[in-house]
Structure formats: structure tokens, C-alpha cells
Design a protein around this motif. Structure first.
Motif, PDB file in Angstrom:
ATOM      1  N   VAL A  13       0.850  -1.191   0.000  1.00  0.00           N
ATOM      2  CA  VAL A  13       0.000   0.000   0.000  1.00  0.00           C
ATOM      3  C   VAL A  13       0.886   1.241   0.000  1.00  0.00           C
ATOM      4  N   GLY A  14       0.628   2.138  -0.927  1.00  0.00           N
ATOM      5  CA  GLY A  14       1.298   3.433  -0.933  1.00  0.00           C
ATOM      6  C   GLY A  14       2.620   3.503  -1.660  1.00  0.00           C
ATOM      7  N   ASN A  15       3.066   2.427  -2.308  1.00  0.00           N
ATOM      8  CA  ASN A  15       4.327   2.545  -3.037  1.00  0.00           C
ATOM      9  C   ASN A  15       4.057   2.612  -4.544  1.00  0.00           C
ATOM     10  N   ILE A  22      -0.522  -0.469 -12.918  1.00  0.00           N
ATOM     11  CA  ILE A  22      -1.638  -1.175 -13.557  1.00  0.00           C
ATOM     12  C   ILE A  22      -2.960  -0.593 -13.091  1.00  0.00           C
ATOM     13  N   ILE A  23      -3.069  -0.309 -11.795  1.00  0.00           N
ATOM     14  CA  ILE A  23      -4.302   0.291 -11.257  1.00  0.00           C
ATOM     15  C   ILE A  23      -4.570   1.635 -11.936  1.00  0.00           C
ATOM     16  N   LEU A  24      -3.542   2.466 -12.088  1.00  0.00           N
ATOM     17  CA  LEU A  24      -3.708   3.759 -12.766  1.00  0.00           C
ATOM     18  C   LEU A  24      -4.199   3.579 -14.201  1.00  0.00           C
ATOM     19  N   ARG A  25      -3.693   2.553 -14.883  1.00  0.00           N
ATOM     20  CA  ARG A  25      -4.141   2.294 -16.259  1.00  0.00           C
ATOM     21  C   ARG A  25      -5.619   1.920 -16.289  1.00  0.00           C
ATOM     22  N   SER A  92      -8.783  -6.100 -12.773  1.00  0.00           N
ATOM     23  CA  SER A  92      -9.907  -5.778 -13.665  1.00  0.00           C
ATOM     24  C   SER A  92     -11.248  -6.120 -13.008  1.00  0.00           C
ATOM     25  N   ARG A  93     -11.287  -7.199 -12.190  1.00  0.00           N
ATOM     26  CA  ARG A  93     -12.528  -7.530 -11.464  1.00  0.00           C
ATOM     27  C   ARG A  93     -12.887  -6.426 -10.486  1.00  0.00           C
ATOM     28  N   LYS A  94     -11.885  -5.842  -9.846  1.00  0.00           N
ATOM     29  CA  LYS A  94     -12.128  -4.759  -8.886  1.00  0.00           C
ATOM     30  C   LYS A  94     -12.763  -3.558  -9.573  1.00  0.00           C
ATOM     31  N   LYS A 152      -5.330  -5.794  -0.306  1.00  0.00           N
ATOM     32  CA  LYS A 152      -5.038  -4.669   0.596  1.00  0.00           C
ATOM     33  C   LYS A 152      -4.838  -3.378  -0.189  1.00  0.00           C
ATOM     34  N   ILE A 153      -4.106  -3.461  -1.298  1.00  0.00           N
ATOM     35  CA  ILE A 153      -3.873  -2.267  -2.128  1.00  0.00           C
ATOM     36  C   ILE A 153      -5.179  -1.776  -2.733  1.00  0.00           C
ATOM     37  N   LEU A 154      -5.968  -2.703  -3.269  1.00  0.00           N
ATOM     38  CA  LEU A 154      -7.227  -2.317  -3.913  1.00  0.00           C
ATOM     39  C   LEU A 154      -8.212  -1.736  -2.904  1.00  0.00           C
ATOM     40  N   THR A 155      -8.236  -2.262  -1.688  1.00  0.00           N
ATOM     41  CA  THR A 155      -9.082  -1.696  -0.625  1.00  0.00           C
ATOM     42  C   THR A 155      -8.611  -0.287  -0.296  1.00  0.00           C
ATOM     43  N   HIS A 156      -7.305  -0.115  -0.177  1.00  0.00           N
ATOM     44  CA  HIS A 156      -6.747   1.207   0.115  1.00  0.00           C
ATOM     45  C   HIS A 156      -7.078   2.190  -1.005  1.00  0.00           C
ATOM     46  N   GLU A 157      -6.936   1.773  -2.260  1.00  0.00           N
ATOM     47  CA  GLU A 157      -7.260   2.650  -3.401  1.00  0.00           C
ATOM     48  C   GLU A 157      -8.738   3.008  -3.403  1.00  0.00           C
ATOM     49  N   GLY A 158      -9.598   2.030  -3.064  1.00  0.00           N
ATOM     50  CA  GLY A 158     -11.037   2.290  -3.002  1.00  0.00           C
ATOM     51  C   GLY A 158     -11.382   3.290  -1.921  1.00  0.00           C
ATOM     52  N   LEU A 159     -10.762   3.164  -0.764  1.00  0.00           N
ATOM     53  CA  LEU A 159     -10.994   4.113   0.333  1.00  0.00           C
ATOM     54  C   LEU A 159     -10.496   5.499  -0.044  1.00  0.00           C
TER      55      LEU A 159
END
Length: 167
Positions: A13-15, A22-25, A92-94, A152-159
Motif C-alpha cells: 500500500v502506498g508505493n 496497472i491500477i492507474l491504467r 480488472s474484477r475490482k 489490501k492495495i485495492l481496498t486502500h485505493e477504493g478508500l
């Protein structure tokens, strides 16, 4: 004794790892996303969760070693999700998008990708596997899987997105 932990690419998370790129894309989709996915579909990622690196350091700190200078590779390469195809699928599911909806269920064959990577000197070969066998033989067991680290990363990005929408 000196204990060196040589991790592969660390994510958490956060790096600013490949996961975050990939998330940004996916947050800003374009045709480039599909081209990128096609080229890297069969590539290994050589990622390691930051929790596993911390756990390995703690483990080695408490371990009695006979040598005064040891190097240990900390890697999650044995994890079935430590490849571009599976990581993309989870992300992609997220985002409720599906890169496969365009019929792209394949990527550049690994042998062509290996040839391409010959010219990309700053990148490791697309199918390289780093072994953690030295530390595993001492009794180390990883703390978290790639999919749990991604969650954990996807939850953090969602929050983070929710907080941005509420301000």
C-alpha cells in the motif's frame, strides 16, 4: 552475523510498484491498456509483498546462522498469481471492467517476449524465477499471498477514491 535480504520487486500500500501502475491504467482506460496487456500477458512479475519482506527480516534477525555473511533472496515467485495475466485479472474484477471482453484472451507468446526483452536491457527476462529456497530451508514461511497483498492495495485505493469524492 551480517544478514542481507535481497527482495525482488516489493509492492504494498502506498508505493509506486507495477501494481500501482496497472491500477492507474485501469482508472484511466485507453486502447494503450489493451496493447500493454497483450505484450505483457505472459510475463512473470517477480513481485514480493512488503509484509513478506518484513517477516523475512524478522525471521533472519532471530535465526542463528553459521556464516558471517549470508545473502537471501526473498521472492513470491512460487505464488500462482505472480504473473501479469492473473494480477490483471484480479485488478480488472475490482474495476468491474474486463480486458477479456474485447476477445483478448491471449498475449504475445513467451518466446517472442523473450526476444523483445533482449533489447530492453533494464528489464529482467520475462520468465525469470527467483528462488527463496535458502531461507525456506531455515524454516521461513511467507506471511501473505500475492492476491491478499493485492486486496489490501485495492481496498486502500477504493478508500482513497471515496475520501476524494466526499471532499
Amino acid at each position: 552475523p551480517l544478514k542481507i535480504v535481497r527482495p525482488t520487486e516489493i509492492f504494498g500500500v502506498g508505493n509506486n510498484s507495477i501494481i500501482n501502475k496497472i491500477i492507474l491504467r485501469y482508472q484511466n482506460p485507453s486502447i494503450a491498456l489493451h496493447i500493454y496487456n497483450f505484450f505483457l500477458y505472459n510475463r512473470r512479475c517477480n513481485l514480493v509483498c512488503v509484509q513478506n519482506v518484513v517477516h523475512a527480516i524478522e525471521f533472519l534477525f532471530n535465526c542463528k546462522l553459521s556464516s558471517s555473511r549470508d545473502t537471501f533472496i526473498i521472492s513470491d515467485d512460487h505464488d500462482k498469481d505472480n504473473n501479469y495475466k492473473n494480477i490483471n485479472s484480479i485488478i480488472s474484477r475490482k474495476f468491474s471492467s474486463n480486458m477479456y471482453s474485447f476477445g483478448i484472451k491471449f498475449g504475445l507468446p513467451i518466446y517472442l517476449l523473450e526476444i523483445l526483452f533482449i533489447f530492453l536491457k533494464s528489464h529482467s527476462p520475462p520468465n525469470r524465477v527467483y528462488s527463496s529456497n535458502r531461507i525456506i530451508t531455515l524454516g521461513y514461511r511467507r506471511k501473505i499471498s500475492i492476491s491478499c497483498g493485492l486486496a489490501k492495495i485495492l481496498t486502500h485505493e477504493g478508500l482513497k477514491e471515496q475520501n476524494n469524492e466526499n471532499t
